[in-house]
Design a protein around this motif. Structure first.
Motif, PDB file in Angstrom:
ATOM      1  N   PHE A  31       0.842  -1.202   0.000  1.00 51.79           N
ATOM      2  CA  PHE A  31       0.000   0.000   0.000  1.00 51.79           C
ATOM      3  C   PHE A  31       0.877   1.252   0.000  1.00 51.79           C
ATOM      4  O   PHE A  31       1.856   1.345   0.734  1.00 51.79           O
ATOM      5  CB  PHE A  31      -0.889  -0.002   1.257  1.00 51.79           C
ATOM      6  CG  PHE A  31      -1.867   1.131   1.297  1.00 51.79           C
ATOM      7  CD1 PHE A  31      -3.009   1.119   0.519  1.00 51.79           C
ATOM      8  CD2 PHE A  31      -1.625   2.247   2.111  1.00 51.79           C
ATOM      9  CE1 PHE A  31      -3.903   2.176   0.537  1.00 51.79           C
ATOM     10  CE2 PHE A  31      -2.520   3.309   2.133  1.00 51.79           C
ATOM     11  CZ  PHE A  31      -3.657   3.271   1.350  1.00 51.79           C
ATOM     12  N   LYS A  32       0.493   2.229  -0.830  1.00 49.67           N
ATOM     13  CA  LYS A  32       1.274   3.479  -0.925  1.00 49.67           C
ATOM     14  C   LYS A  32       0.636   4.537  -0.045  1.00 49.67           C
ATOM     15  O   LYS A  32      -0.443   5.044  -0.342  1.00 49.67           O
ATOM     16  CB  LYS A  32       1.267   4.005  -2.359  1.00 49.67           C
ATOM     17  CG  LYS A  32       1.990   3.136  -3.362  1.00 49.67           C
ATOM     18  CD  LYS A  32       3.328   3.781  -3.781  1.00 49.67           C
ATOM     19  CE  LYS A  32       4.226   2.813  -4.541  1.00 49.67           C
ATOM     20  NZ  LYS A  32       4.318   1.450  -4.017  1.00 49.67           N
ATOM     21  N   ALA A  33       1.313   4.873   1.011  1.00 52.87           N
ATOM     22  CA  ALA A  33       0.811   5.929   1.893  1.00 52.87           C
ATOM     23  C   ALA A  33       1.046   7.281   1.235  1.00 52.87           C
ATOM     24  O   ALA A  33       1.966   7.443   0.431  1.00 52.87           O
ATOM     25  CB  ALA A  33       1.541   5.862   3.224  1.00 52.87           C
ATOM     26  N   HIS A 107      -6.628  -2.511  12.157  1.00 54.96           N
ATOM     27  CA  HIS A 107      -6.449  -3.244  13.419  1.00 54.96           C
ATOM     28  C   HIS A 107      -5.112  -3.991  13.412  1.00 54.96           C
ATOM     29  O   HIS A 107      -4.880  -4.860  14.252  1.00 54.96           O
ATOM     30  CB  HIS A 107      -7.573  -4.278  13.609  1.00 54.96           C
ATOM     31  CG  HIS A 107      -8.905  -3.674  13.938  1.00 54.96           C
ATOM     32  ND1 HIS A 107      -9.060  -2.603  14.777  1.00 54.96           N
ATOM     33  CD2 HIS A 107     -10.165  -4.014  13.544  1.00 54.96           C
ATOM     34  CE1 HIS A 107     -10.345  -2.302  14.877  1.00 54.96           C
ATOM     35  NE2 HIS A 107     -11.032  -3.133  14.150  1.00 54.96           N
ATOM     36  N   LEU A 108      -4.255  -3.664  12.499  1.00 54.10           N
ATOM     37  CA  LEU A 108      -3.016  -4.445  12.382  1.00 54.10           C
ATOM     38  C   LEU A 108      -2.104  -4.267  13.594  1.00 54.10           C
ATOM     39  O   LEU A 108      -1.911  -3.143  14.071  1.00 54.10           O
ATOM     40  CB  LEU A 108      -2.256  -4.031  11.119  1.00 54.10           C
ATOM     41  CG  LEU A 108      -2.922  -4.388   9.791  1.00 54.10           C
ATOM     42  CD1 LEU A 108      -2.124  -3.812   8.615  1.00 54.10           C
ATOM     43  CD2 LEU A 108      -3.071  -5.910   9.640  1.00 54.10           C
ATOM     44  N   PRO A 109      -1.523  -5.376  14.070  1.00 57.63           N
ATOM     45  CA  PRO A 109      -0.491  -5.239  15.096  1.00 57.63           C
ATOM     46  C   PRO A 109       0.715  -4.511  14.489  1.00 57.63           C
ATOM     47  O   PRO A 109       0.878  -4.493  13.269  1.00 57.63           O
ATOM     48  CB  PRO A 109      -0.145  -6.679  15.467  1.00 57.63           C
ATOM     49  CG  PRO A 109      -0.815  -7.564  14.495  1.00 57.63           C
ATOM     50  CD  PRO A 109      -1.812  -6.761  13.711  1.00 57.63           C
ATOM     51  N   PHE A 112       2.848  -5.544  11.487  1.00 54.31           N
ATOM     52  CA  PHE A 112       2.207  -5.760  10.182  1.00 54.31           C
ATOM     53  C   PHE A 112       1.891  -4.451   9.454  1.00 54.31           C
ATOM     54  O   PHE A 112       1.394  -4.481   8.332  1.00 54.31           O
ATOM     55  CB  PHE A 112       0.886  -6.522  10.350  1.00 54.31           C
ATOM     56  CG  PHE A 112       1.018  -7.995  10.683  1.00 54.31           C
ATOM     57  CD1 PHE A 112       2.239  -8.647  10.626  1.00 54.31           C
ATOM     58  CD2 PHE A 112      -0.114  -8.728  11.034  1.00 54.31           C
ATOM     59  CE1 PHE A 112       2.342  -9.999  10.928  1.00 54.31           C
ATOM     60  CE2 PHE A 112      -0.029 -10.090  11.340  1.00 54.31           C
ATOM     61  CZ  PHE A 112       1.202 -10.720  11.287  1.00 54.31           C
ATOM     62  N   LEU A 113       2.122  -3.305  10.065  1.00 52.75           N
ATOM     63  CA  LEU A 113       1.750  -2.062   9.379  1.00 52.75           C
ATOM     64  C   LEU A 113       2.598  -1.908   8.112  1.00 52.75           C
ATOM     65  O   LEU A 113       3.823  -2.046   8.167  1.00 52.75           O
ATOM     66  CB  LEU A 113       1.954  -0.840  10.289  1.00 52.75           C
ATOM     67  CG  LEU A 113       1.290   0.433   9.724  1.00 52.75           C
ATOM     68  CD1 LEU A 113      -0.220   0.407   9.957  1.00 52.75           C
ATOM     69  CD2 LEU A 113       1.887   1.701  10.299  1.00 52.75           C
TER      70      LEU A 113
END
Ligand code: A3P
Length: 293
Positions: A31-33, A107-109, A112-113
């Motif tokens: 994913f591209k922030a 909700h990722l720990p 995992f972000l």
């Protein structure tokens, strides 16, 4: 639309998950922030919806007032890792947003972000809630959410929570993982549900100063008023009723909104067992929660 049978839990790199949050993994991880993205993280049932509504009001109630009455909150604040067949994935929804900032639920720990958020130095807001109220809220949520595993009865559910066999894994690991990360990153604001309940105005000020926002007194009042539990509960665009996988005949999404409801569910025995286990798992942290106010 007809939903498939409830998913089952499996071990995913050491965290219990279901396919609805791992099927799109490659796209999630790549994913591209964007530099102005705001990431709203929590373990399930910590008050993510509440804070997402506050953020949406702060950023958009003056510039796009229509959005409040016409777009359900879960579309305004897409859920990064969700991918349920028949519904747009969180990643696709986020990529199609043209307004800014994007407010992103996850909700990722911490481990995992997606990397891009760290590279872009995105602002991250973490919301945590005490374990006892979280597990009670999660139990009722799993009863009414057909996209979650079967919850079973309360006592087996509580046991599984202690073992970390919940979607998104162990509560203890989640809250501590993000708490530790916050110590080395000034871009993480750590909020507590109990603090928000105790003094919403104070926590709203903390949130605004972290985001470098200076809302007018009028806007602050409006945000506080609209985000009251009693008002959100009756707001069809913010109370979860627009979400097709939730069955309100079993339990409402906006259920109690209190600190201490766990007392209506835990037996004396369960409380003793839970406390004993809690002390072991939280022994090495300086993170503390209140279970009553
Ligand atoms: P309860 O089930 O204890 O009522 P999430 O949004 O992370 O799934 O968290 C849901 C929990 O937050 C639910 O808890 C819900 O009622 C509570 N909640 C949502 N909006 C709230 C508000 N405005 N004030 C207090 N609690 C709120």
């Amino acid at each position: 639309m007809e939903l498939p049978p409830r998913p089952t839990l499996f071990d995913f790199h050491g965290v219990a998950m279901t396919k609805y949050f791992t099927d799109n993994w490659v796209n999630i991880q790549s994913f591209k922030a964007r530099p102005d993205d705001i990431v709203l993280v929590s373990y399930p049932k910590a008050g993510n919806t509440w804070v997402s509504y506050i953020l949406d009001l702060l950023y958009f109630s003056r510039t796009s007032p229509d959005r409040q009455n016409s777009v359900p909150l879960h579309e305004r604040v897409p859920f990064l890792e969700i991918s349920i067949p028949g519904f747009p994935s969180g990643v696709d929804e986020l990529n199609s947003i043209n307004s800014f900032p994007r407010i992103i639920k996850t909700h990722l720990p911490v481990q995992f972000l997606p990397q891009s958020f760290w590279e872009q130095n995105s602002k991250i807001i973490y919301v945590a809630r005490n374990a006892k109220d979280t597990v009670v809220s999660y139990f009722h949520f799993d009863r009414m959410n057909k996209a979650q595993p079967e919850p079973g009865d309360w006592s087996s559910y509580l046991q599984r929570f202690m073992e970390g066999k919940m979607v998104f894994g162990s509560w203890h690991d989640h809250v501590q993982g993000w708490w530790e990360k916050r110590k080395s990153s000034s871009n993480i604001l750590y909020l507590l549900y109990e603090d928000l309940i105790e003094d919403t105005e104070r926590e709203l000020s903390r949130l605004c100063s972290f985001l470098e926002l200076a809302p007018s007194t009028d806007l602050k009042k409006e945000v506080e008023e609209k985000s009251l539990f009693s008002n959100m509960k009756h707001n069809k665009m913010a109370n979860g009723s627009a979400d097709e996988v939730l069955d309100f005949k079993i339990s409402p999404f906006m259920r109690k909104g209190k600190v201490g409801d766990w007392k209506n569910h835990f037996t004396v025995n369960q409380d003793e067992q839970f406390n004993e286990d809690y002390v072991k798992k939280m022994r090495s942290t300086d993170l503390h929660f209140r279970t009553v106010l």
